[in-house]
Scaffold this motif. Structure first.
Motif, PDB file in Angstrom:
ATOM      1  N   ASP A 169     -27.431 -25.284 -14.184  1.00  0.00           N
ATOM      2  CA  ASP A 169     -28.261 -24.054 -13.944  1.00  0.00           C
ATOM      3  C   ASP A 169     -27.502 -23.032 -13.170  1.00  0.00           C
ATOM      4  N   GLU A 170     -26.760 -23.394 -12.584  1.00  0.00           N
ATOM      5  CA  GLU A 170     -25.724 -22.155 -11.954  1.00  0.00           C
ATOM      6  C   GLU A 170     -24.816 -21.546 -13.012  1.00  0.00           C
ATOM      7  N   LEU A 171     -24.524 -22.364 -13.952  1.00  0.00           N
ATOM      8  CA  LEU A 171     -23.469 -21.670 -14.967  1.00  0.00           C
ATOM      9  C   LEU A 171     -24.511 -20.926 -16.068  1.00  0.00           C
ATOM     10  N   ARG A 172     -25.761 -21.160 -16.159  1.00  0.00           N
ATOM     11  CA  ARG A 172     -26.600 -20.763 -17.044  1.00  0.00           C
ATOM     12  C   ARG A 172     -26.948 -19.302 -16.333  1.00  0.00           C
ATOM     13  N   ALA A 173     -27.223 -19.472 -14.933  1.00  0.00           N
ATOM     14  CA  ALA A 173     -27.662 -18.247 -14.367  1.00  0.00           C
ATOM     15  C   ALA A 173     -26.611 -17.139 -14.208  1.00  0.00           C
ATOM     16  N   LEU A 174     -25.218 -17.572 -14.142  1.00  0.00           N
ATOM     17  CA  LEU A 174     -24.149 -16.848 -14.105  1.00  0.00           C
ATOM     18  C   LEU A 174     -23.521 -16.337 -15.466  1.00  0.00           C
ATOM     19  N   THR A 175     -24.167 -16.969 -16.511  1.00  0.00           N
ATOM     20  CA  THR A 175     -23.961 -16.482 -17.756  1.00  0.00           C
ATOM     21  C   THR A 175     -24.819 -15.475 -18.126  1.00  0.00           C
ATOM     22  N   SER A 176     -26.146 -15.707 -17.648  1.00  0.00           N
ATOM     23  CA  SER A 176     -27.309 -14.541 -17.908  1.00  0.00           C
ATOM     24  C   SER A 176     -26.826 -13.281 -17.272  1.00  0.00           C
ATOM     25  N   SER A 177     -26.425 -13.284 -15.838  1.00  0.00           N
ATOM     26  CA  SER A 177     -26.170 -12.541 -15.126  1.00  0.00           C
ATOM     27  C   SER A 177     -24.890 -11.659 -15.755  1.00  0.00           C
ATOM     28  N   LEU A 178     -23.896 -12.369 -16.478  1.00  0.00           N
ATOM     29  CA  LEU A 178     -22.682 -11.863 -16.981  1.00  0.00           C
ATOM     30  C   LEU A 178     -23.247 -11.075 -18.204  1.00  0.00           C
ATOM     31  N   ARG A 179     -24.023 -11.552 -18.999  1.00  0.00           N
ATOM     32  CA  ARG A 179     -24.734 -10.904 -20.195  1.00  0.00           C
ATOM     33  C   ARG A 179     -25.308  -9.565 -19.793  1.00  0.00           C
ATOM     34  N   GLU A 180     -26.149  -9.847 -18.801  1.00  0.00           N
ATOM     35  CA  GLU A 180     -26.810  -8.611 -18.307  1.00  0.00           C
ATOM     36  C   GLU A 180     -26.013  -7.411 -17.759  1.00  0.00           C
ATOM     37  N   GLN A 181     -24.751  -7.787 -16.911  1.00  0.00           N
ATOM     38  CA  GLN A 181     -23.687  -6.891 -16.463  1.00  0.00           C
ATOM     39  C   GLN A 181     -23.103  -6.301 -17.872  1.00  0.00           C
ATOM     40  N   ARG A 182     -22.868  -7.326 -18.898  1.00  0.00           N
ATOM     41  CA  ARG A 182     -22.242  -6.568 -19.954  1.00  0.00           C
ATOM     42  C   ARG A 182     -22.925  -5.677 -20.593  1.00  0.00           C
ATOM     43  N   ASP A 183     -24.332  -6.026 -20.727  1.00  0.00           N
ATOM     44  CA  ASP A 183     -25.259  -5.108 -21.481  1.00  0.00           C
ATOM     45  C   ASP A 183     -25.280  -3.671 -20.637  1.00  0.00           C
TER      46      ASP A 183
END
Length: 583
Positions: A169-183
């Motif tokens: 869950d934390e990894l998914r949240a981190l991945t989502s956050s990284l994607r949002e930051q990338r975008d």
């Protein structure tokens, strides 16, 4: 095989793309299936670690879960079996909850759900207690050591599964956050590139305002440090008045970085306002205004405003640099022009043409001075006055030449540049507008066809004569100075100085030799319109003393101070003498 199969499924789900709540429900369902409980629940601490919440369950009703998680909370500082098991790290079992004093708070919900016995086993991963795994029976039940050991074994596997699911869950949240930051970063770069492209294509601050208005979907106004509007984009809204914006500027709400801040503006329009400062060094060089509130802005809109602030500062710096270069070139050109006599040489005329000036036509010389209460405020006022008059001159063709020279602001205004309003009046008004604490005095020469230096000298002398006579905050022409104005137009200024010296030399020499005050008396006499009593009052002496001094002057110079011709001669000589030989 049932146990192995169930544990294998539990491990597989925990490692798969399954969220934490689903895994917790699977843990509860597995415990209920393998151990024969009537109901099962998994309790996990809340974010503040104040309560245990039922996060996964099997057989329990939605109403029971809701009530336990809301109006019958299991606080971690309570004596509930779940709280005790969580803190002690040991199983806690109750044979009959109805006769357990510590369970009185939950007796009602237990009865509604229909269970009598409960066991809580901690979910332990390493040294951390993750929560508890609870089993419930509908009847009174004595939990054996064998049952509890089996529940502990399952709880250990469940803890591993919960840890894995939580990490995923934390990894998914981190991945989502990284994607949002990338975008967001990509979009931020696009915003910056778009705004920067405007400046590279010479769109100016107006182009930046239009691009920003489109990016944030709101009207935009950009003003400078004096609340003068630089650019505006977007329709359908009434922006705060310059006076209202000035009140905000005095509070200096903007921080060192381009942060969007809400401001309170006195206005008849019921609109909230946001402002972002544009800084050049420590100076707030401009402000970006737009309607709304901070909460209504998304991060990209805020980023767009911050980028616009930076790009506006770059554009302002570019404009200031260009203006500074132009002022330096104009100053050098003016110095060379004023030091030349007669017709200007061809190379000098060509230099002037490259800067947009036609010095081959007739000009008037305008010399201006500022006066103010403080030196620091006066320095800033001079800078603004030079910029303001330069901006004023840029609207006319042929273009007037504006620069600082000899501590004065000098303008050579082409006689053909018809402005409607006299040029001296426009210059005086423009300079007076830069600050309410300064006064601007301007002198204008007659029209000169070639010798611009002579026009400058006459205008400067007229300015000095007027200011010494107390005539300030106005426009002075030679006609305003009467006979002195005519004298200033003598072709040889040395003759004018010689006239003043020759007329007053006996009085000056007598004062120097006898340490008397005949010159000051003569000045006061003419300033008082030849009234002896008024002269005595201004000098703080007796009228008889004034009469004695005036007789001494008449004897020294061989004149009659009551003669009208003598009055004109001596008043003119005094004025010229004070300019040519101050002090």
């Amino acid at each position: 095989m049932t146990w192995l199969s169930a544990l294998r499924t539990l491990s597989a789900q925990a490692s798969a793309d399954t969220d934490l709540l689903e895994v917790l429900c699977l843990v509860a369902d597995t415990a209920r299936t393998l151990l024969g409980f009537d109901f099962c629940g998994v309790l996990i601490p809340d974010a503040h670690r104040e309560r245990l919440l039922v996060q996964g369950w099997s057989g329990l009703s939605e109403e029971y879960v809701r009530r336990v998680n809301s109006d019958r909370p299991i606080r971690l500082d309570s004596r509930s079996p779940s709280s005790r098991s969580f803190h002690q790290g040991e199983p806690v079992a109750i044979r009959d909850v109805r006769i357990e004093p510590d369970f009185a708070l939950w007796a009602g919900v237990a009865q509604d759900q229909g269970y009598r016995a409960i066991v809580a086993v901690p979910l332990i991963a390493g040294t951390e207690v993750l929560g508890t795994l609870n089993g419930y029976y509908t009847s009174v039940h004595t939990f054996t050591r064998h049952e509890i050991e089996r529940l502990i074994l399952l709880a250990n596997h469940a803890a591993i599964a919960v840890t894995s699911a939580r990490r995923l869950d934390e990894l998914r949240a981190l991945t989502s956050s990284l994607r949002e930051q990338r975008d967001a970063l990509a979009r931020s770069e696009q915003i910056h590139e778009r705004l920067l492209t405007v400046t590279l294509r010479s769109g100016g601050i107006s182009g930046i305002a239009a691009a920003l208005s489109e990016l944030i979907g709101r009207p935009v106004l950009i003003d400078d440090g004096r609340q003068a509007e630089i650019a505006r984009a977007g329709d359908g809204i009434e922006f705060p008045t310059p006076a209202a914006r000035s009140a905000v500027a005095e509070r200096d709400t903007t921080g060192p970085s381009p942060t969007v801040e809400p401001v309170s503006v006195a206005s008849d329009v019921a609109t909230g306002w946001l402002v972002a400062g544009v800084r050049l060094g420590s100076e707030v060089a401009a402000r970006i205004w737009f309607p709304g509130d901070v909460e209504a802005l998304d991060p990209l809109q805020i980023r767009a405003v911050e980028h616009a602030s930076i790009v506006v500062s770059v554009e302002l710096l570019r404009e200031r640099t260009a203006a500074e270069v132009e002022r330096r070139l104009s100053g050098e050109l003016l110095t060379d022009v004023l030091s030349s006599s007669g017709e200007l040489p061809e190379p000098l005329l060509i230099r002037a043409q490259r800067l947009g000036h036609d010095l081959g036509v007739a000009h008037v010389a305008i010399v201006a001075a500022l006066a103010g209460p403080s030196e620091a405020g006066l320095r800033q006022a001079w800078q603004r006055a030079l910029a303001r008059v330069t901006e004023l001159a840029s609207a006319y063709q042929p273009r007037p030449l504006v620069a600082m020279h000899g501590g004065m602001l000098v303008t050579l205004w082409p006689d053909g540049a018809d402005a409607g309003t006299p040029p001296g009046v426009m210059v005086q008004r423009a300079m007076a507008e830069v600050s309410q604490s300064v006064t601007a005095t301007v002198a204008v020469s007659p029209t000169y066809g070639a010798d611009h230096g002579e026009g400058y000298q006459i205008a400067r002398s007229a300015l000095e004569i007027a200011t010494r006579a107390g005539r300030t905050d106005t426009v002075i022409t030679l006609e305003d100075l009467g006979i002195v104005g005519l004298l200033l137009q003598l072709e040889d200024p040395a003759k004018l100085t010689a006239f003043a010296t020759r007329t007053l030399e006996p009085v000056v020499a007598y004062d120097a030799k006898h340490r008397t005050e005949l010159m000051s008396t003569l000045r006061a006499y003419f300033a008082s319109r030849q009234e002896r009593n008024a002269t005595a009052d201004s000098l703080l002496v007796h009228p008889n003393t004034v009469a004695q001094r005036l007789r001494r002057i008449e004897q020294l110079c061989g004149v009659d101070l009551a003669d009208p011709a003598t009055i004109v001669q001596f008043s003119s000589a005094l004025t010229v003498y004070d300019v040519a030989a101050p002090g």
